[in-house]
Motif scaffolding. Sequence first.
Motif: not given
Lengths: 272, 298
Positions: B137-155
């Motif tokens: 969810l977090v990566n989807h939300a950040l991408a949707w907001l245009g804040l990140i181009a690539e998903p962040i490997p959080w874990l």
Amino acid sequence: MTNWAEKFRMAGVYLFLGVMAFVSIFPFAWMVISSTNASVDVTKGKFTFGSAFLQNLEKLNKTFDVAQVFWNSGKIAIIGGFFTLVISSMAGYGFEVFSSKARERVYNGLLLTLMVPFAALMIPLFILMAKFDLLDTHLAVILPALASAYIIFYFRQSTKAFPPELREAARLDGLKEWQIFLFVYVPVMRSTYAAAFIIVFMAAWNNFLWPLIVLQSPELKTITLVLSSLGSAYFPDFGVIMLAAMLATLPTLVVFFAMQRQFVQGMLGSVK
Amino acid sequence: MAPKPTTSYRRFYDVNGWLFVSIALGLIGVFMAFPIVHSLWMSLHAGQGTVVEFVGVGNIVRLASDPVFLKALQNTCIFLVIQVPIMLLLALVMASCLNMPNLRFRGLLRTAVFLPCVTSLVAYSVVFKSMFSYDGLVNHALAWLGLIAEPIPWLNDPFWSKVVIIIAITWRWTGYNMIFYLAAMQNIDKSIYEAARIDGISAYRRFVSITIPNLKPVILFTTVTSTIGTLQLFDEPMNITTVGTVFSDNTLTLSMYIYNLSFKFVPNFGYAATVSYVIVLLVAALAAIQFYAARERN
């Protein structure tokens, strides 16, 4: 200060608290919604209710016996909680009502154990349980929590509010000390007991590390152990995990909303 | 209180006093005092399983050159130094906002920010694990907001996985600490604030000069309990950043290392006990410093 500056400041306060409240509640909402969705939809970030709730429940029940796991956690939390209250309230009453120099020293030593982290105890406790032949039993989970210095402290602090006149009157009526405790103190301190029970129940229900160490058999496992094993799977089914997380949270949430005031009062017992 | 106690009265008093506290003392003796002493004895021994020999300070020597221990110590200290101040400051600000006399929806907001405290550590950990997963969810939300181009490997990332753990603990415990602050603030005499307000002292100055000094004992209490809690961190890293049964080195804590040494690898209880005493000493030292600092400023 001008009026609009004050208004501006209040707007900032509402914004800050609003964001904080949203962030606090969001994971709960996400958990509830996701428990009705299939795993693929959960990872997609689908934020609407789905129709997979029953499938998730079925899958969950196939992996482990939901009723059994609930029973295990409930049994440990309620039986353990009950005896913790009996033992700790007696001690708290004893330390306050029969205070003497020797017991004061013992009590201070007792408070010192609050600083000892569980990590330092778990290995010797494990060996002790092995010696008692109690490994892989619920008794091994319950026993170490029974005498809680924290709850003893809480009861001692609360006993200060117990009127000595009541005790004197009961004594003049010829009651023995244990009768005074049982028939006068306990009924008078009902709300103190309620608050302490919530704290103890939640701690036992949510406990993870110690049950993880002592419980091996699948039929003895508590809800936190099951939840953890679901979560650490290589291909986790997020819908099922969210449903299990919700089931694990539900009892504590119900207790909290039913007895919010006692819960907070219990927590604050340690700083008053 | 009572008249000067006679011998028989004192005996009665003493016997009853010990009777009431005896069960608790017995249990604490067996399940608390004895294990503490036992683990000290164990820390002087090493070996595999039940075959142990006396090594004296050998375990302590081993600590200094054990890269896994040093990593765990480093991680634990990072969590402690970054997370505790952020959380306590946030709790303090939240409490002072909720303490404003003209605030509406006070009960609602307070309940909302306090809600995380009632969830089990394991339950919220698995929820956070799903939200912060690679395609979560977090990566989807950040991408949707245009804040990140690539998903962040959080874990999996050494940096981001620590960030997730810090966010998670902060989410769970801020409201808990906030309640202590709020209760203490409500005990401060309102007339002091009124007087300060009439004197034209700013809200910020009122906070620093009235609220903070009055809260000193509670701030000390929350700092000590948060320190003890963070030094024992186990449930969250175990359930958020662990994949399968392999603990991630990025978020390995001292408690997880003790668990590994005792119950995962070939058990070496002696060495594990030594690591556990590192936590005991850290707790004692930090608590002593905090008590000392609080007294100094008085």
